[in-house]
Structure formats: C-alpha cells, structure tokens
Design a protein around this motif. Structure first.
Motif, PDB file in Angstrom:
ATOM      1  N   ASN A  45       0.816  -1.219   0.000  1.00 22.21           N
ATOM      2  CA  ASN A  45       0.000   0.000   0.000  1.00 22.21           C
ATOM      3  C   ASN A  45       0.853   1.274   0.000  1.00 22.21           C
ATOM      4  O   ASN A  45       0.731   2.115   0.882  1.00 22.21           O
ATOM      5  CB  ASN A  45      -0.947  -0.013   1.205  1.00 22.21           C
ATOM      6  N   PRO A  46       1.731   1.452  -1.024  1.00 28.11           N
ATOM      7  CA  PRO A  46       2.614   2.618  -1.034  1.00 28.11           C
ATOM      8  C   PRO A  46       1.950   3.909  -1.523  1.00 28.11           C
ATOM      9  O   PRO A  46       2.555   4.968  -1.438  1.00 28.11           O
ATOM     10  CB  PRO A  46       3.717   2.198  -2.015  1.00 28.11           C
ATOM     11  N   ILE A  47       0.735   3.817  -2.011  1.00 26.79           N
ATOM     12  CA  ILE A  47       0.096   4.979  -2.628  1.00 26.79           C
ATOM     13  C   ILE A  47      -0.790   5.689  -1.609  1.00 26.79           C
ATOM     14  O   ILE A  47      -1.654   5.090  -0.986  1.00 26.79           O
ATOM     15  CB  ILE A  47      -0.731   4.559  -3.857  1.00 26.79           C
ATOM     16  N   GLY A  48      -0.556   6.990  -1.433  1.00 28.30           N
ATOM     17  CA  GLY A  48      -1.414   7.796  -0.576  1.00 28.30           C
ATOM     18  C   GLY A  48      -1.211   7.624   0.919  1.00 28.30           C
ATOM     19  O   GLY A  48      -2.025   8.068   1.709  1.00 28.30           O
ATOM     20  N   LEU A 103       9.156  -0.664  -2.233  1.00 31.87           N
ATOM     21  CA  LEU A 103       7.742  -0.492  -1.899  1.00 31.87           C
ATOM     22  C   LEU A 103       6.817  -0.943  -3.026  1.00 31.87           C
ATOM     23  O   LEU A 103       5.609  -0.782  -2.939  1.00 31.87           O
ATOM     24  CB  LEU A 103       7.461   0.975  -1.567  1.00 31.87           C
ATOM     25  N   GLY A 104       7.414  -1.471  -4.095  1.00 29.82           N
ATOM     26  CA  GLY A 104       6.604  -1.974  -5.204  1.00 29.82           C
ATOM     27  C   GLY A 104       6.373  -0.974  -6.309  1.00 29.82           C
ATOM     28  O   GLY A 104       5.636  -1.241  -7.252  1.00 29.82           O
ATOM     29  N   ILE A 105       6.991   0.184  -6.223  1.00 35.76           N
ATOM     30  CA  ILE A 105       6.861   1.175  -7.294  1.00 35.76           C
ATOM     31  C   ILE A 105       8.093   1.016  -8.176  1.00 35.76           C
ATOM     32  O   ILE A 105       9.102   1.695  -8.016  1.00 35.76           O
ATOM     33  CB  ILE A 105       6.735   2.597  -6.725  1.00 35.76           C
ATOM     34  N   SER A 115      10.418   0.446 -11.875  1.00 36.32           N
ATOM     35  CA  SER A 115      10.786   1.357 -12.961  1.00 36.32           C
ATOM     36  C   SER A 115       9.689   1.483 -14.017  1.00 36.32           C
ATOM     37  O   SER A 115       9.513   2.553 -14.606  1.00 36.32           O
ATOM     38  CB  SER A 115      12.098   0.915 -13.600  1.00 36.32           C
ATOM     39  N   GLU A 116       8.938   0.418 -14.268  1.00 37.28           N
ATOM     40  CA  GLU A 116       7.850   0.491 -15.252  1.00 37.28           C
ATOM     41  C   GLU A 116       6.748   1.436 -14.789  1.00 37.28           C
ATOM     42  O   GLU A 116       6.192   2.184 -15.575  1.00 37.28           O
ATOM     43  CB  GLU A 116       7.273  -0.899 -15.530  1.00 37.28           C
ATOM     44  N   VAL A 117       6.447   1.393 -13.515  1.00 37.67           N
ATOM     45  CA  VAL A 117       5.422   2.292 -12.961  1.00 37.67           C
ATOM     46  C   VAL A 117       5.912   3.732 -13.013  1.00 37.67           C
ATOM     47  O   VAL A 117       5.180   4.642 -13.407  1.00 37.67           O
ATOM     48  CB  VAL A 117       5.053   1.884 -11.522  1.00 37.67           C
ATOM     49  N   ILE A 118       7.183   3.944 -12.630  1.00 39.03           N
ATOM     50  CA  ILE A 118       7.763   5.283 -12.707  1.00 39.03           C
ATOM     51  C   ILE A 118       7.698   5.796 -14.145  1.00 39.03           C
ATOM     52  O   ILE A 118       7.302   6.923 -14.405  1.00 39.03           O
ATOM     53  CB  ILE A 118       9.229   5.276 -12.205  1.00 39.03           C
ATOM     54  N   LYS A 119       8.051   4.947 -15.083  1.00 39.60           N
ATOM     55  CA  LYS A 119       8.094   5.329 -16.495  1.00 39.60           C
ATOM     56  C   LYS A 119       6.700   5.611 -17.049  1.00 39.60           C
ATOM     57  O   LYS A 119       6.484   6.613 -17.729  1.00 39.60           O
ATOM     58  CB  LYS A 119       8.756   4.200 -17.288  1.00 39.60           C
TER      59      LYS A 119
END
Length: 199
Positions: free
Chosen positions: A39-42, A105-107, A109-113
């Motif tokens: 749950n790294p978002i928010g 945290l599961g974020i 490189s693909e998510v960053i990109k």
C-alpha cells in the motif's frame, strides 16, 4: 525544553487509491500485487514521523509539544497520525534523514516510467515561544539530483506557531528509485534541553 518541533510525511500520488488503480497492459502485474501488499500509494512513507518510536540524532519525543501551539489538525492528517506529539531538537544540531526506496515499496521502474507518480514531501515545524532556533529541510531525488532546500531562523519570542513546508517532485527521469528526506534544527540561545518542535 523544546527548540524545534517536526512532523514529516512523504506521499506517493498516482492519482488513484487502492483498490481503484486501473489495469494497464504496460504495467507488470507485480505492481498491482505490491500495491495490495505494501500500500505505497497515498500513505506516509516516512518511518517514525513524529519521534514516538525512537528519537533521531539528538532529538527527543514530546507529547504534547512544550512551548509551542498544539499540533494543527492538518499536520496530523498529513502525517496520518492522530496525536499531539513531535520530535524536539536541542542546543546542539539535531537531524533526521531517511532514504525511501520506491522499488522496495513496489513502485518499480515500469510504474515510474508509465505513471510518473507525484512524490509529495511535507514537514511541519514550530519554535518554542521563548527561544530562537534554526530549522532546515532538504528533499532530494537521488538519481536526477533534484534538490529542494529550505532553511529559516525563528527569533526569540516569535516562535510557537506551526509552519508547513512542502515540495512535490513531478518531473524526473524514468530511472528514479530513491528519494532522500532530511530535516533538522538547533536552538540559538544554547540552552540545555530540547527546544524546537518538528512534526
């Protein structure tokens, strides 16, 4: 005695909260699993945001803050805490630094990109009413070397009110993985004890 009080927050904002993160064929399934598991978002990614678990280098923990106003409700909401408590610095330099590993945290490189999530870094500080102090803050994107710095002096008899300092990383390279957060403070009267409030 308290010199500077601090409360800290790092939030990752993709624009969605779990479980409403939309499925995208370009983002690996492992991202969705990590969003579910970590749950790294928010949420606040700072460990020990108000000092309750363990004091930092020279910090003390105060509940409630001595010599400053009560912690604002907005600060408690930002840090996802519901207690009137904070770090407190002393007559010698006190600091706290954390490096947040987005990949852990599961974020990845693909998510960053693909998503370019906004990375919000928020800190709250206040001085003690009867002691001058110095507060400093730095947020740094370690790959791109994007740095946001803030430093202020609070004069004796002008403290006690809480102030918010924040920065949002929006534009950064696709290979960002680490974000560094640093804050610290010291009193300017060189009094014994702890003088500045940091949330």
């Amino acid at each position: 005695m308290v010199d500077t009080a601090c409360r800290s927050t790092i939030l990752i904002a993709i624009g969605y909260k779990w479980p409403s993160v939309p499925r995208d064929e370009h983002i690996p399934w492992s991202f969705y699993a990590n969003v579910y598991l970590h749950n790294p978002i928010g949420r606040n990614l700072i460990q020990n945001p108000n000092g309750k678990e363990k004091s930092g280098d020279g910090f003390a923990f105060e509940q409630p803050p001595a010599g400053s106003d009560q912690v604002p409700v907005e600060a408690e909401n930002d840090s996802k805490l519901v207690e009137n408590a904070c770090f407190s610095t002393s007559y010698h330099s006190c600091s706290k630094e954390q490096v947040i590993d987005l990949s852990a945290l599961g974020i990845n490189s693909e998510v960053i990109k693909q998503c370019k999530p906004k990375i919000h870094i928020i800190d709250w500080y206040a001085g003690r009413f009867d002691c001058g102090c110095v507060y400093e803050y730095e947020a740094k994107n370690l790959i791109a070397d994007n740095v946001f710095e803030f430093r202020t002096n609070i004069n004796q008899w002008e403290g006690r009110e809480w102030h918010k300092v924040e920065h949002c990383f929006k534009e950064y390279p696709d290979n960002v993985r680490f974000v560094k957060f640093y804050h610290g403070g010291t009193d300017r009267q060189f009094w014994a004890g702890h003088i500045m409030e940091q949330k």
